[in-house]
Enzyme design. Structure first.
Site, PDB file in Angstrom:
ATOM      1  N   SER A 182       0.790  -1.231   0.000  1.00  0.00           N
ATOM      2  CA  SER A 182       0.000   0.000   0.000  1.00  0.00           C
ATOM      3  C   SER A 182       0.819   1.277   0.000  1.00  0.00           C
ATOM      4  O   SER A 182       0.309   2.325  -0.411  1.00  0.00           O
ATOM      5  CB  SER A 182      -0.929   0.013   1.218  1.00  0.00           C
ATOM      6  OG  SER A 182      -0.191  -0.037   2.428  1.00  0.00           O
ATOM      7  N   HIS A 210      -5.444  -3.732  -2.101  1.00  0.00           N
ATOM      8  CA  HIS A 210      -5.137  -2.787  -3.178  1.00  0.00           C
ATOM      9  C   HIS A 210      -4.997  -3.469  -4.533  1.00  0.00           C
ATOM     10  O   HIS A 210      -4.674  -2.806  -5.522  1.00  0.00           O
ATOM     11  CB  HIS A 210      -3.863  -2.016  -2.848  1.00  0.00           C
ATOM     12  CG  HIS A 210      -4.058  -0.967  -1.799  1.00  0.00           C
ATOM     13  ND1 HIS A 210      -4.584   0.279  -2.074  1.00  0.00           N
ATOM     14  CD2 HIS A 210      -3.827  -0.986  -0.468  1.00  0.00           C
ATOM     15  CE1 HIS A 210      -4.653   0.988  -0.965  1.00  0.00           C
ATOM     16  NE2 HIS A 210      -4.200   0.240   0.025  1.00  0.00           N
ATOM     17  N   LYS A 241     -12.320   0.103  -1.162  1.00  0.00           N
ATOM     18  CA  LYS A 241     -11.381   0.758  -2.064  1.00  0.00           C
ATOM     19  C   LYS A 241     -11.960   0.722  -3.479  1.00  0.00           C
ATOM     20  O   LYS A 241     -12.842   1.507  -3.800  1.00  0.00           O
ATOM     21  CB  LYS A 241      -9.998   0.123  -1.943  1.00  0.00           C
ATOM     22  CG  LYS A 241      -9.368   0.378  -0.563  1.00  0.00           C
ATOM     23  CD  LYS A 241      -8.006  -0.231  -0.428  1.00  0.00           C
ATOM     24  CE  LYS A 241      -7.327   0.191   0.869  1.00  0.00           C
ATOM     25  NZ  LYS A 241      -8.025  -0.241   2.098  1.00  0.00           N
TER      26      LYS A 241
END
Length: 396
Positions: A182, A210, A241
């Site tokens: 990240s 991610h 996300k």
């Protein structure tokens, strides 16, 4: 009010201020988009995890509204008492199908998914072998478990091999890695990690927070990206996300899901997601399946922005993904760069120690599929000017 009892906190904060690391919370006055109003100022937003712009997608908003009208604003209980709705079960079925696993279980956040899983999956007599740059939630989950922890060098599969051999006598060996890291935006060498783990009969867990929505077919993540479906035991992902909503999940075998329902403390002792959240997450999966062009735009924008930073000469480390750090060294320099950019209408947060190592402070940028080429070019112009004005020397 600062009292004698709280003076130690005031001293810690004073130290942060002296180092230029004290940061007030930025407040959004608009939806989270490629442009946003932050602290009353309209800026190009390079700090959001909203990779695909799904948080404002009409299908997600409509799903939220319909579910809220039908099921109410909240669920009213934890999952194991009276808080499991059909929407929660449908979401977990859809996630398992999407991730090519037997089952999945949704948690309140990615953080609680990691902590809840690692705390109970292994115990005394076991070992967790973890990449040294894994996410903080993995680190905390390991600390809460009773298993031994063994840290291998970042993305170094030969060092991983040494740790696997060292702990050959353990009952359970669990190898844990981020899929995409990240802070640096680099990708784990997952194929090699899985091969080494299989040779030692070790379990593998991947944090795909991610990578979900970014890598793999239709955004299925790093496991699918490396064609490892069925060979990774545990996949953690987030719904907050690229998915654009809220929550985390573990995709795995049914036996893991059943075990976590009975033992994972964040699952057992937290109220379940509001029905509107679950419905929006289901809608997001549909968008991933039917609008792959969003991922294509994300990568086109990523390539454009990285190329621009390279032309300027900034150090972006080993980034391979939309997470692109602009590494400047000192924490105070990173914060100064972030503040300077904000003054020019670019919102990109500075990050320093302890989130990243001393001497590796950076402004972390994330482009999304929703950014226009004009917005990215404007941001690049600001970075170029900042490098000169602040004497944050790019590479020669």
């Amino acid at each position: 009010m600062i009292t004698e009892k709280t003076q130690f906190l005031a001293d810690e904060l004073a130290d942060l201020r002296a180092k230029g690391l004290f940061r007030p919370l930025r407040v959004l006055d608009s939806a989270q988009g490629p442009e946003a109003v932050v602290d009353g100022k309209r800026v190009i937003n390079l700090s959001s995890n909203n990779y695909l712009g799904l948080n404002t997608h009409p299908r997600l908003k409509e799903a939220t509204i319909k579910a809220t009208e039908q099921w109410g604003a909240g669920s009213g209980a934890v999952r194991t008492i009276a808080g499991t709705m059909e929407l929660h079960e449908e979401l977990e079925r859809r996630l398992a199908e999407f991730k090519h696993t037997e089952a999945s279980l949704v948690f309140q956040s990615g953080f609680t998914a990691n902590v809840g899983l690692l705390q109970v999956l292994v115990g005394e007599g076991d070992v967790i072998i973890s990449d040294e740059l894994n996410h903080a939630s993995i680190i905390d989950g390991i600390r809460l478990s009773r298993a031994e922890r063994s840290i291998f060098k970042h993305r170094d599969v030969d060092d991983l091999e040494r740790h696997l051999a060292k702990h050959a006598d353990k009952r359970v060996r669990l190898v844990v890695t981020d899929g995409v890291f990240s802070m640096d935006g680099d990708i784990a060498p997952l194929a090699q990690i899985v091969e080494r783990a299989e040779a030692h009969r070790a379990l593998v867990m991947v944090d795909d927070a991610h990578a979900s929505g970014v890598l793999g077919t239709n955004g299925r993540g790093s496991v699918n990206h490396f064609k490892l479906d069925g060979r990774v035991d545990l996949q953690m992902g987030t719904l907050s996300k690229a998915i654009g909503v809220l929550g985390g999940y573990v995709a795995s075998a049914q036996v893991v899901r059943d075990f976590l329902i009975h033992r994972a403390r964040p699952f057992l002792f937290s109220t379940s997601h509001p029905p509107g959240v679950a419905a929006a997450c289901i809608a997001a999966i549909d968008v991933l399946l039917h609008e792959p062009e969003r991922i294509e735009r994300l990568w086109a924008n990523t390539r454009r922005f990285k190329a621009g930073l390279a032309r300027i000469g900034f150090d972006t480390g080993a980034s391979e993904t939309p997470i692109t750090p602009v590494i400047v060294g000192k924490g105070s320099d990173a914060m100064a760069l972030s503040d300077w950019l904000f003054g020019r209408g670019i919102f990109a947060q500075g990050i320093g120690y302890p989130t990243v190592p001393e001497g590796r402070a950076r402004v972390r940028t994330i482009v999304t599929s929703a950014h226009t080429e004009a917005q990215l070019d404007t941001a690049l112009e600001a970075f170029a000017e900042a490098g000169k004005q602040l004497h944050i020397l790019p590479r020669e």
